[in-house]
Scaffold this active site. Structure first.
Site, mmCIF file in Angstrom:
data_model
loop_
_atom_site.group_PDB
_atom_site.id
_atom_site.type_symbol
_atom_site.label_atom_id
_atom_site.label_comp_id
_atom_site.label_asym_id
_atom_site.label_seq_id
_atom_site.Cartn_x
_atom_site.Cartn_y
_atom_site.Cartn_z
ATOM 1 N N SER A 31 0.514 -1.306 0.465
ATOM 2 C CA SER A 31 -0.143 -0.454 0.063
ATOM 3 C C SER A 31 0.520 1.414 0.055
ATOM 4 O O SER A 31 1.879 1.764 0.658
ATOM 5 C CB SER A 31 -1.062 0.078 1.480
ATOM 6 O OG SER A 31 -1.710 -0.464 1.004
HETATM 7 N N1 SAH Z 1 -0.479 -3.919 4.322
HETATM 8 C C1 SAH Z 1 -0.172 -5.022 2.644
HETATM 9 C C2 SAH Z 1 -0.439 -5.102 1.122
HETATM 10 C C3 SAH Z 1 -0.727 -5.886 0.397
HETATM 11 S S1 SAH Z 1 -1.949 -5.821 -0.370
HETATM 12 C C4 SAH Z 1 1.024 -4.079 2.176
HETATM 13 O O1 SAH Z 1 1.210 -2.974 2.373
HETATM 14 O O2 SAH Z 1 1.799 -4.732 1.569
HETATM 15 C C5 SAH Z 1 -3.400 -6.741 0.566
HETATM 16 C C6 SAH Z 1 -3.251 -8.110 0.524
HETATM 17 O O3 SAH Z 1 -4.194 -9.583 1.141
HETATM 18 C C7 SAH Z 1 -2.253 -9.271 -0.397
HETATM 19 O O4 SAH Z 1 -1.263 -9.703 0.272
HETATM 20 C C8 SAH Z 1 -3.073 -10.545 -0.892
HETATM 21 O O5 SAH Z 1 -2.387 -10.797 -1.200
HETATM 22 C C9 SAH Z 1 -3.977 -10.028 0.718
HETATM 23 N N2 SAH Z 1 -4.981 -11.201 0.646
HETATM 24 C C10 SAH Z 1 -6.157 -10.346 -0.172
HETATM 25 N N3 SAH Z 1 -7.729 -11.857 0.406
HETATM 26 C C11 SAH Z 1 -7.526 -12.132 1.020
HETATM 27 C C12 SAH Z 1 -7.504 -12.708 2.616
HETATM 28 N N4 SAH Z 1 -9.319 -13.583 2.131
HETATM 29 N N5 SAH Z 1 -7.128 -13.107 3.395
HETATM 30 C C13 SAH Z 1 -5.418 -12.494 3.567
HETATM 31 N N6 SAH Z 1 -5.082 -12.307 2.911
HETATM 32 C C14 SAH Z 1 -5.924 -11.793 1.821
#
Ligand code: SAH
Length: 220
Positions: free
Chosen positions: A65
């Site tokens: 993000s």
């Molecule tokens: N806060 C993180 C955001 C990564 S993007 C950062 O800044 O790096 C969002 C993440 O949510 C991804 O890694 C994706 O694989 C995860 N995600 C999507 N659906 C999900 C679910 N049902 N349960 C857990 N994680 C999930």
């Protein structure tokens, strides 16, 4: 382990100054983001861009993000040291680290195994004591039960508010969740009671997140 050089510290200070210009004035959040070495959560090839206000690729078709979004979600959570926080979407672990830096006890769930494995190791190496789990965040954290949580943060775009997550939030607690399909509206929900009629919903504008998907995923 890659280093946190003076150049990185300088870029980080500039990132914090940029966040202030954009209206973020939460000193607890800004101070945490001034300390967490964001570049170490990214591939070396992205080192020069690590402190730009941009979402960048982290593998598995996911993105970290952007700093202003991390600042916004961290601010809306209103974290106090010692609070139990459940995070859905560990991803790179950067948001996780910011919450740890603010003194939260973080439990983080990721559905993609390669990201889960890599980030769990990285957070431990950087001495952020978050507990990481592989699972489907629609169900909340099921492997162990530390509920109810004081705060819950979702860092992927949810099509609706997952009922299992609301169950795991303590009464009086807050959830910060981007809700929507193509784009998401940032919502903060205060759980004043068990029934939906007792949930207070506040709106904080539109954002674009990667989608929240069902189930665990073992392939990269
Ligand atoms: N806060 C993180 C955001 C990564 S993007 C950062 O800044 O790096 C969002 C993440 O949510 C991804 O890694 C994706 O694989 C995860 N995600 C999507 N659906 C999900 C679910 N049902 N349960 C857990 N994680 C999930």
């Amino acid at each position: 382990m890659r280093e946190d050089t003076y150049r990185h510290k300088g870029l980080r200070a500039a990132m914090v100054a940029d966040l202030r210009r954009k209206g973020i004035d939460d000193e607890a959040v800004l101070s945490a983001m001034d300390k967490v070495p964001r570049h170490l959560f990214l591939d070396l090839a992205l080192d020069n861009m690590a402190y730009d206000d941009a979402a960048l690729p982290i593998g598995c078709e996911q993105t970290i993000s952007q700093p202003s979004t991390v600042a916004m979600q961290s601010h809306l959570l209103n974290i106090k040291p010692g609070m139990k926080v459940l995070e859905i979407g560990t991803g790179s672990g950067y948001q996780t680290a910011v919450l740890c830096q603010m003194g939260a006890r973080v439990f983080s769930v990721e559905r993609q195994q390669p990201l889960f494995v890599r980030t769990k190791k990285l957070l431990a190496e950087l001495h952020y004591h978050a507990r990481c789990y592989l699972g489907d965040g629609y169900q909340g954290l099921t492997e162990v039960d530390y509920s109810p949580y004081d705060r819950i943060i979702i860092t992927c775009g949810a099509p609706f508010i997952p009922p299992a997550l609301m169950k795991q939030l303590r009464t009086g607690g807050l959830m910060v969740i981007p809700v929507g399909e193509q784009q998401q509206e940032m919502l903060r929900i205060t759980k004043n009671g068990e029934s939906e009629a007792d949930w207070q919903v506040e709106h904080f504008g539109n954002f674009k997140f990667v989608p929240m998907l069902d189930g665990k995923q073992f392939k990269s």
